[in-house]
Scaffold this active site. Structure first.
Site, PDB file in Angstrom:
ATOM      1  N   CYS A 124      -3.585  -3.661   1.824  1.00 22.88           N
ATOM      2  CA  CYS A 124      -2.804  -2.738   2.658  1.00 22.88           C
ATOM      3  C   CYS A 124      -3.746  -1.972   3.590  1.00 22.88           C
ATOM      4  O   CYS A 124      -4.656  -1.293   3.125  1.00 22.88           O
ATOM      5  CB  CYS A 124      -1.997  -1.754   1.811  1.00 22.88           C
ATOM      6  SG  CYS A 124      -1.101  -0.591   2.871  1.00 22.88           S
TER       7      CYS A 124
ATOM      8  N   LYS B  36       8.760  -4.385  -2.840  1.00 25.38           N
ATOM      9  CA  LYS B  36       7.799  -3.610  -2.050  1.00 25.38           C
ATOM     10  C   LYS B  36       6.605  -3.285  -2.957  1.00 25.38           C
ATOM     11  O   LYS B  36       6.755  -3.133  -4.164  1.00 25.38           O
ATOM     12  CB  LYS B  36       8.491  -2.316  -1.585  1.00 25.38           C
ATOM     13  CG  LYS B  36       7.611  -1.333  -0.840  1.00 25.38           C
ATOM     14  CD  LYS B  36       7.240  -1.807   0.536  1.00 25.38           C
ATOM     15  CE  LYS B  36       6.282  -0.826   1.216  1.00 25.38           C
ATOM     16  NZ  LYS B  36       5.650  -1.390   2.426  1.00 25.38           N
TER      17      LYS B  36
HETATM   18  C1  SIN Z   1       2.611  -0.518   4.148  1.00 25.89           C
HETATM   19  O1  SIN Z   1       3.434  -0.048   3.349  1.00 25.89           O
HETATM   20  O2  SIN Z   1       1.838   0.210   4.786  1.00 25.89           O
HETATM   21  C2  SIN Z   1       2.538  -2.003   4.370  1.00 25.89           C
HETATM   22  C3  SIN Z   1       2.159  -2.727   3.147  1.00 25.89           C
HETATM   23  C4  SIN Z   1       0.960  -3.578   3.322  1.00 25.89           C
HETATM   24  O3  SIN Z   1       0.519  -3.827   4.455  1.00 25.89           O
HETATM   25  O4  SIN Z   1       0.412  -4.039   2.326  1.00 25.89           O
END
Ligand code: SIN
Length: 314
Positions: free
Chosen positions: A132, A48
């Site tokens: 993001c 992540k």
């Molecule tokens: C998120 O955690 O909001 C998604 C990650 C991303 O879109 O890069």
């Protein structure tokens, strides 16, 4: 004579036994989730997106699925980069590359994280997330070409580990050229196309309401509807960048045929997001089997036999 159909590929100088792995998004936040990817048929493990410190992310509900895909506004919930660095030793037990995604909340954070990750054992490569759409008040760096250049200049002063970028989707042809011009000035190892299509809206008509809470319901769109945009971005960056920059396709992958299309456009590997969330890590073996079947039927023994060979109409 029968031949084995190989899905092997190379990303950032690392051999992957399968060209399929997870997108940095669903089911890659905790060690247990990363272990599940490691134990599956995925060709690599991707974390992540990590920030400097642990984050809870946005308030729930922040993920919603429809028949055609998903909308999310997770807001980068993650354990902080040190956790993903500590995990690297465990990742190594799966004998596949381990990539860490980085999404600092500011340029200085990105530099600090990447300095700390750079050169570390068992961190195969870094995916810098320039895209993001879900942190309130933070624009997507990838839509600002000059700021992207400034950030990459800051980062490449410090990085020794191979580094790639995850881009937002582009829609206007000059924008592909502008981002490619920035990327060409740096030793980028790979480019991941695309993050979700930012700031869409999904409506619950019974409730006459949005379906997620953050940002008044606006969120990143993934799944079936984004595949044509993902394919266009893969194709464009494959044609605009040097062939030693691997293009990683991401967007709308739920079947072997979707992977086949991404590779035909020029992808060296693909990442699965929405479908991983739906199906769990079993999706990697199922999609790989479907892809092998398609390749076998067409007489392709490896992905280089058709990578980038998309035909245009005379
Ligand atoms: C998120 O955690 O909001 C998604 C990650 C991303 O879109 O890069």
């Amino acid at each position: 004579m029968t031949y084995e159909t190989s899905l092997a590929t190379v990303v950032a100088g690392c051999p992957l036994s399968s060209c399929l792995y997870n997108a940095s998004g669903p089911l890659c936040t905790t060690a247990a989730e990363l272990d599940a990817v490691g134990s599956s048929e995925a060709g690599a493990i991707l974390s992540k997106s990590a920030t400097l410190e642990k984050r809870q992310g946005n308030p729930s509900p922040r993920y919603f699925e429809t028949t055609w895909g998903s909308i999310n506004s997770m807001g980068l919930p993650n354990e902080g980069y040190r956790y993903y660095l500590d995990y690297a030793k465990r990742a190594a037990t799966f004998n596949k590359p381990y990539f860490i995604s980085v999404s600092g909340l500011g340029f200085e954070d990105n530099v600090a994280i990447i300095r700390a990750l750079s050169g570390q054992e068992h961190v195969s490569a870094i995916e810098l997330n320039l895209s993001c759409p879900n942190v309130p008040g933070k624009p997507q760096t990838g839509y600002d070409f000059e700021q992207s250049r400034v950030l990459l200049e800051m980062i490449f002063e410090h990085v020794t580990t191979p580094l790639g970028v995850k881009l937002p989707p582009y829609f206007d042809l000059p924008h592909f050229e502008m981002m490619a011009a920035v990327l060409r000035d740096f030793p980028i190892a790979f480019v991941t196309c695309i993050n979700s299509i930012g700031n869409g809206l999904v409506i619950d008509t019974d409730q006459e309401s949005v379906v997620i809470k953050p940002k008044s319901g606006f969120g990143g769109i993934g799944g079936d509807f984004i595949k044509p945009t993902a394919l266009a971005n893969v194709r464009k960056f494959y044609t605009l960048l040097d062939k030693d920059v691997a293009i990683i396709g991401c967007g709308g992958i739920k079947s072997g045929m979707d992977v086949f299309e991404h590779i035909l456009c020029g992808a060296s590997a693909v990442q699965v997001g929405t479908q991983l969330m739906r199906e769990g890590v079993g999706c990697f073996a199922r999609i790989a089997a479907e892809l092998r079947e398609i390749m076998g039927g067409k007489g392709y023994r490896d992905i280089d036999s058709f990578k980038g060979k998309l035909k245009t109409l005379e």
